[in-house]
Design a protein around this motif. Structure first.
Motif, PDB file in Angstrom:
ATOM      1  N   PHE A 259       0.823  -1.209   0.000  1.00  0.00           N
ATOM      2  CA  PHE A 259       0.000   0.000   0.000  1.00  0.00           C
ATOM      3  C   PHE A 259       0.859   1.262   0.000  1.00  0.00           C
ATOM      4  O   PHE A 259       0.499   2.268  -0.618  1.00  0.00           O
ATOM      5  CB  PHE A 259      -0.918  -0.006   1.218  1.00  0.00           C
ATOM      6  CG  PHE A 259      -1.940   1.107   1.204  1.00  0.00           C
ATOM      7  CD1 PHE A 259      -2.829   1.235   0.156  1.00  0.00           C
ATOM      8  CD2 PHE A 259      -2.010   2.019   2.248  1.00  0.00           C
ATOM      9  CE1 PHE A 259      -3.774   2.261   0.135  1.00  0.00           C
ATOM     10  CE2 PHE A 259      -2.943   3.033   2.244  1.00  0.00           C
ATOM     11  CZ  PHE A 259      -3.830   3.161   1.185  1.00  0.00           C
ATOM     12  N   GLY A 260       2.013   1.213   0.680  1.00  0.00           N
ATOM     13  CA  GLY A 260       2.890   2.374   0.712  1.00  0.00           C
ATOM     14  C   GLY A 260       3.381   2.767  -0.661  1.00  0.00           C
ATOM     15  O   GLY A 260       3.335   3.943  -1.058  1.00  0.00           O
ATOM     16  N   SER A 261       3.844   1.788  -1.416  1.00  0.00           N
ATOM     17  CA  SER A 261       4.315   2.104  -2.770  1.00  0.00           C
ATOM     18  C   SER A 261       3.162   2.522  -3.670  1.00  0.00           C
ATOM     19  O   SER A 261       3.315   3.397  -4.533  1.00  0.00           O
ATOM     20  CB  SER A 261       5.043   0.894  -3.364  1.00  0.00           C
ATOM     21  OG  SER A 261       4.224  -0.259  -3.344  1.00  0.00           O
ATOM     22  N   GLU A 262       1.973   1.924  -3.445  1.00  0.00           N
ATOM     23  CA  GLU A 262       0.805   2.340  -4.240  1.00  0.00           C
ATOM     24  C   GLU A 262       0.474   3.807  -4.006  1.00  0.00           C
ATOM     25  O   GLU A 262       0.220   4.567  -4.954  1.00  0.00           O
ATOM     26  CB  GLU A 262      -0.398   1.475  -3.893  1.00  0.00           C
ATOM     27  CG  GLU A 262      -1.660   1.873  -4.651  1.00  0.00           C
ATOM     28  CD  GLU A 262      -2.900   1.117  -4.212  1.00  0.00           C
ATOM     29  OE1 GLU A 262      -4.005   1.603  -4.519  1.00  0.00           O
ATOM     30  OE2 GLU A 262      -2.763   0.070  -3.565  1.00  0.00           O
ATOM     31  N   LEU A 263       0.467   4.228  -2.740  1.00  0.00           N
ATOM     32  CA  LEU A 263       0.174   5.629  -2.426  1.00  0.00           C
ATOM     33  C   LEU A 263       1.180   6.573  -3.064  1.00  0.00           C
ATOM     34  O   LEU A 263       0.815   7.614  -3.623  1.00  0.00           O
ATOM     35  CB  LEU A 263       0.177   5.830  -0.908  1.00  0.00           C
ATOM     36  CG  LEU A 263      -1.000   5.271  -0.118  1.00  0.00           C
ATOM     37  CD1 LEU A 263      -0.753   5.431   1.377  1.00  0.00           C
ATOM     38  CD2 LEU A 263      -2.299   5.970  -0.511  1.00  0.00           C
TER      39      LEU A 263
END
Length: 411
Positions: A259-263
């Motif tokens: 999720f961090g890289s997606e954000l």
């Protein structure tokens, strides 16, 4: 605004969500998801109403911080879903609910421009004022309306208020020692009500005697080894203990990567499209077109996140598999970034069921910390987006190598 200012704005919003998720996790265990969800919606509606008053970059940073409160709604969502679905399918339910949450960000890229266009064409506003009016007209109304509906019609559990959460378990269960006495010919088998849930691990003797019907006291079906999983009011020491447990940290670090890289990518994706169109001598993309295509990345979560929680069969894995978490949530599921989001939150309900809010909040907050951390890669590499993506990929590989050994919890 400069590229650096845009990155700063994105990071500020993620910082607020990080702190809110950490806070509301234990609050969900204490007060239930319904009131926590309504409180976040109302708190986030206030800065949303103030958006038209922004006139400077500093004002935008402040608004982005307080609007970031709304990102905390993810935590009561998954806590709520966990209360309404059995362990055999709760991972799939969480993945689906989470996917709709992510997709909401993508939908916004289409809904808000449409509202602005309507205000310009039918009300005669210019672009500047139409955007400022669109926020109170659309998001504010939705936030307050949903909060009111939750308070009037919502229920924390299938049995109603949060205080009744222990009542929706399966009737009366035969205790393991009582089973031993029954098969050894002893009398006076001890049968009592239980607020516990089945874990899916059945003993041979339990298969013979089964559960007891609460109406007739007759043995029916089969009974599993039982673990009390009713959420409890957490103490501060317990909060830190759960957060620092290796299994919680493993899921948190996994969510940092997914999720961090997606954000981080979502924050710059439209700029990447614009740059790519110029580099390849294609038709120049405007901000609106690039934004719409960037929104597709978020919209895909409707499909990809449930894919991670459903088709990867992580509910079944939690019941049958006792190997490293990495075999499933870090392995081939991570080839699909958004599917990895669903894989992680398919595992969350199975780690510490009695403190599910704490785990959900901590892991959810870790995703935002990943967005901040990976956002810095874009922040300090300017328009060299490919270099930033390369750095993010290397960091993800390193994190997975560090946590792959953590074993599956045994319940």
């Amino acid at each position: 605004m400069t590229t650096a200012q845009i990155s700063n704005s994105n990071i500020v919003g993620l910082v607020a969500t990080l702190f809110v998720r950490l806070l509301v996790g234990p609050l969900c265990d204490k007060f239930g998801p319904r009131y926590v969800m309504a409180g976040i919606l109302i708190a986030g509606a206030i800065p949303t109403a103030a958006v038209p008053g922004v006139t400077s970059v500093g004002g935008l940073y402040a608004i982005r911080f307080f609007v970031g409160i709304l990102g905390g709604t993810f935590v009561p969502t998954v806590v709520w879903t966990t209360q309404f679905f059995d362990k055999s399918i709760v991972g799939r339910a969480n993945a689906l609910a989470g996917g709709w949450g992510n997709a909401g960000g993508g939908i916004t890229f289409f809904v808000m421009p449409a509202v602005v266009k309507s205000l310009m064409e039918h009300q005669g506003y210019d672009n500047h004022h139409a955007w400022r009016l669109a926020f109170p007209a659309c998001p504010l109304a939705i936030l307050l309306g949903m909060a009111v509906m939750l308070l009037l019609f919502g229920h924390d559990t299938p049995t109603g208020p949060w205080r009744t959460r222990h009542l929706h378990a399966v009737g009366k269960i035969v205790d393991a020692e009582a089973l031993d006495r029954q098969f050894s010919g002893e009398k006076g088998m001890d049968v009592g009500s239980s607020s516990q849930r089945s874990t899916g691990s059945t003993s041979p003797k339990a298969e013979k005697i089964g559960a007891v019907d609460p109406q007739t006291d007759m043995a029916v079906g089969t009974v599993d080894t039982v673990v009390d999983e009713t959420p409890v009011d957490p103490k501060l020491v317990q909060v830190f203990k759960v957060m620092m447990h290796p299994q919680t940290i493993c899921l948190a670090m996994s969510y940092v990567c997914s999720f961090g890289s997606e954000l981080a990518i979502e924050g710059v994706l439209s700029a990447i499209y614009i740059q790519s169109a110029k580099l390849h001598d294609k038709q120049t993309w405007g901000q609106e077109l690039a934004g719409q295509w960037a929104a597709m990345f978020g919209l895909l979560n409707i499909v990809t996140r449930p894919l991670g929680g459903n088709l990867l069969c992580l509910d079944w894995v939690c019941a049958k598999h006792e190997g490293p978490l990495s075999d499933w949530s870090h392995g081939w599921s991570c080839y699909l970034l958004e599917a990895a989001n669903g894989a992680v939150f398919s595992l969350v309900p199975h780690v510490f069921p009695k403190n599910n809010g704490i785990v959900s909040g901590f892991v959810g907050a870790a995703g935002n910390s990943g967005g901040i951390f990976f956002g810095l890669a874009f922040r300090f590499n300017g328009t060299d987006y490919h270099k930033a993506l390369w750095i993010i990929g290397v960091v993800i590989l390193a994190i997975q190598a560090a946590v792959f050994w953590v074993p599956m919890p045994k319940h």
